[in-house]
Write a protein that holds these residues in place. Structure first.
Motif, PDB file in Angstrom:
ATOM      1  N   GLU A 107     -12.084  -4.581  -0.105  1.00 34.05           N
ATOM      2  CA  GLU A 107     -10.992  -4.610   0.863  1.00 34.05           C
ATOM      3  C   GLU A 107     -11.414  -4.238   2.285  1.00 34.05           C
ATOM      4  OE1 GLU A 107      -7.477  -2.461  -0.258  1.00 34.05           O
ATOM      5  OE2 GLU A 107      -7.761  -2.859  -2.391  1.00 34.05           O
ATOM      6  N   TRP A 108     -12.259  -3.218   2.409  1.00 37.10           N
ATOM      7  CA  TRP A 108     -12.512  -2.700   3.749  1.00 37.10           C
ATOM      8  C   TRP A 108     -13.502  -3.552   4.538  1.00 37.10           C
ATOM      9  CZ3 TRP A 108     -14.864   2.673   2.014  1.00 37.10           C
ATOM     10  CH2 TRP A 108     -16.122   2.478   1.447  1.00 37.10           C
ATOM     11  N   ASP A 109     -13.647  -3.212   5.812  1.00 37.54           N
ATOM     12  CA  ASP A 109     -14.574  -3.941   6.676  1.00 37.54           C
ATOM     13  C   ASP A 109     -15.822  -3.118   6.986  1.00 37.54           C
ATOM     14  OD1 ASP A 109     -13.459  -2.017   8.248  1.00 37.54           O
ATOM     15  OD2 ASP A 109     -12.680  -3.384   9.787  1.00 37.54           O
ATOM     16  N   GLU A 152      -2.097  10.663  -1.629  1.00 41.72           N
ATOM     17  CA  GLU A 152      -2.907  11.823  -2.011  1.00 41.72           C
ATOM     18  C   GLU A 152      -4.093  11.331  -2.834  1.00 41.72           C
ATOM     19  OE1 GLU A 152      -2.524  15.845  -4.804  1.00 41.72           O
ATOM     20  OE2 GLU A 152      -0.730  14.675  -4.293  1.00 41.72           O
ATOM     21  N   VAL A 153      -5.269  11.910  -2.590  1.00 40.76           N
ATOM     22  CA  VAL A 153      -6.475  11.499  -3.308  1.00 40.76           C
ATOM     23  C   VAL A 153      -6.980  12.661  -4.162  1.00 40.76           C
ATOM     24  CG1 VAL A 153      -8.837  10.650  -3.122  1.00 40.76           C
ATOM     25  CG2 VAL A 153      -7.099   9.891  -1.475  1.00 40.76           C
ATOM     26  N   MET A 191       0.811  -1.211   0.000  1.00 38.87           N
ATOM     27  CA  MET A 191       0.000   0.000   0.000  1.00 38.87           C
ATOM     28  C   MET A 191       0.850   1.269   0.000  1.00 38.87           C
ATOM     29  SD  MET A 191      -3.170  -0.859   2.552  1.00 38.87           S
ATOM     30  CE  MET A 191      -4.404  -2.100   2.130  1.00 38.87           C
ATOM     31  N   SER A 192       1.991   1.211   0.634  1.00 39.51           N
ATOM     32  CA  SER A 192       2.835   2.401   0.740  1.00 39.51           C
ATOM     33  C   SER A 192       3.429   2.798  -0.604  1.00 39.51           C
ATOM     34  CB  SER A 192       3.960   2.154   1.749  1.00 39.51           C
ATOM     35  OG  SER A 192       4.766   1.067   1.326  1.00 39.51           O
ATOM     36  N   LYS A 235      -6.698   7.614   2.166  1.00 38.77           N
ATOM     37  CA  LYS A 235      -5.605   8.352   2.801  1.00 38.77           C
ATOM     38  C   LYS A 235      -5.079   7.598   4.017  1.00 38.77           C
ATOM     39  CE  LYS A 235      -5.891  12.828   3.093  1.00 38.77           C
ATOM     40  NZ  LYS A 235      -6.383  14.175   3.432  1.00 38.77           N
ATOM     41  N   GLU A 236      -5.980   7.021   4.792  1.00 35.24           N
ATOM     42  CA  GLU A 236      -5.574   6.328   6.008  1.00 35.24           C
ATOM     43  C   GLU A 236      -4.898   4.986   5.732  1.00 35.24           C
ATOM     44  OE1 GLU A 236      -8.969   5.957   8.542  1.00 35.24           O
ATOM     45  OE2 GLU A 236      -9.397   8.114   8.492  1.00 35.24           O
ATOM     46  N   ASN A 237      -5.391   4.279   4.726  1.00 36.34           N
ATOM     47  CA  ASN A 237      -4.901   2.922   4.490  1.00 36.34           C
ATOM     48  C   ASN A 237      -3.798   2.840   3.445  1.00 36.34           C
ATOM     49  OD1 ASN A 237      -6.811   0.797   5.988  1.00 36.34           O
ATOM     50  ND2 ASN A 237      -8.044   2.561   5.355  1.00 36.34           N
TER      51      ASN A 237
END
Length: 401
Positions: free
Chosen positions: A149-151, A31-32, A1-2, A25-27
């Motif tokens: 991906e997310w929960d 920049e978005v 991810m980085s 941005k958090e995961n």
């Protein structure tokens, strides 16, 4: 991810994409940049969308006007094929995805992004459509699909997620329907529609009048066609987008263009949707009327095959493929003589072509008349029938032996 430094998100300003901005941005620590496609969904959906994107944490928001290009380069070519998915659906959502994906890639190149993101769920067709286009246009860019991906699994969890971060959102828990709108149509899913035994309530429909409440007097509309393209409405020439807008305005009050279907999604499940396509329904009827005049029997049969293939191609997200170019090439050839005028009668949800003419018409009153004629010898039909049915005659004789 980085490894991701900058991502371009297909953004609508709704609940899902509002949550995706801070989640990225958090995961991903990136920049978005938000991208909004104006495909004719209306000013109400676009109002304040840039401010929403920035408030959600985006560094930029690009709003791109795609309305004219959408109708001229995606809807009109599709109309030339005569395609209708599973006999009913006029592909309103499907046709918009390739132009949106293409514009998103262009923005990504412009801002130097190394990834693309979308808010499509893992259950729907759109994830396939977007990502197939990305693969064809920008295979070097990583694709991020947060819903896979997310929960965050519910509307409530998304609202809580935004509330915890003090990100404003006008969405609420009371949303009933999922809608998608553009210049061609509006689709509605969810709510009572999830049970196919439920008749749609009137709140499902948003742009067309109920046929029961439509005017008691029919309205007639004239449509001019040139080589398979609608070029004029009631004698006034317009751009493709303007023709569609004009026909939407005329047909919607008559309840034209409503359908309620259960369709086969690409991912395997069935889904139920209600679609409103007023102007598009008139366009399709007008083009079919011209085809009746100018295409011979075998050409119409071939066009039906091309249309069926193209319907699945568009629905399945294969716009940027050699197959698309091939089918459109065939449709262009068949449209070469599709020129003329059609007058259509709009009444209580129905569209009926009542007058049609073309300089290339193969219809001849001299030949088709039930009255006396000097151009056709009916006795000639006997020889034709004997040759046409010869194989059946031989098979029957063989059986008799």
């Amino acid at each position: 991810m980085s490894e991701i430094k900058k991502v371009v998100l297909a953004y609508s300003g709704g609940l899902d994409t509002s949550a995706i901005v801070p989640w990225l941005k958090e995961n991903y620590g990136c920049e978005v940049v938000c991208f909004v496609a104006d495909v004719g969904q209306g000013d109400a959906e676009l109002e304040g969308v840039e401010a929403k994107a920035i408030a959600s944490g985006a560094s930029e928001c690009h709003i791109v006007d795609l309305k004219e290009e959408f109708v001229a380069d995606y809807i009109y070519p599709t109309l030339k094929t005569g395609c209708i998915y599973e006999g009913t659906y006029l592909l309103g959502t499907s046709m918009a995805r390739p132009i949106i994906a293409k514009a998103q890639v262009e923005i990504a190149r412009k801002v130097g992004a190394d990834a693309l993101a979308h808010g499509c769920t893992g259950k729907g067709n759109d994830q396939v459509r977007f990502e197939s286009c990305f693969a064809a246009l920008a295979p070097d860019l990583k694709v991020i699909a947060p819903w896979r991906e997310w929960d965050l699994t519910s509307r409530e969890s998304l609202l809580n997620y935004l509330d915890e971060r003090n990100i404003p959102c006008s969405a609420s828990l009371k949303k009933i329907y999922s809608r998608d709108a553009n210049a061609w149509h509006i689709s509605t899913e969810g709510g009572e529609l999830e049970n196919p035994w439920n008749e749609p309530s009137e709140q499902v429909w948003t742009i067309t009048a109920s046929p029961e409440q439509a005017p008691d007097k029919a309205e007639y509309v004239s449509v001019q066609v040139e080589k398979g393209q609608i070029v004029a409405v009631n004698g006034e020439r317009y751009s493709p987008y303007e023709c569609l807008v004009k026909l939407n305005e005329i047909a919607a009050p008559h309840g034209v263009g409503r359908i309620d279907i259960v369709e086969n999604r690409l991912v395997g499940m069935k889904s139920r949707g209600c679609y409103e396509t007023p102007g598009g329904t008139v366009m399709v009827a007008a083009l079919q009327a011209i085809d009746e005049l100018v295409l011979d029997k075998t050409s119409r049969k071939w066009k039906e095959l091309l249309g069926n293939e193209f319907a699945h191609l568009v629905y399945d997200g294969r716009w940027f493929t050699p197959l698309k170019a091939s089918v459109l090439g065939g449709a262009e050839a068949l449209s070469e003589y599709a020129t003329g005028e059609v007058v259509l009668k709009l009444y209580k949800g129905q569209v009926m072509p009542v007058q049609k003419r073309s300089p290339n018409s193969l219809y001849s009153e001299d030949f088709a008349t039930f009255g006396e004629d000097d151009v056709y010898n009916q006795a000639h039909a006997e020889g034709f029938i004997r040759l046409y049915s010869l194989s059946s005659r031989i098979a029957a004789l063989n059986k008799a032996k």
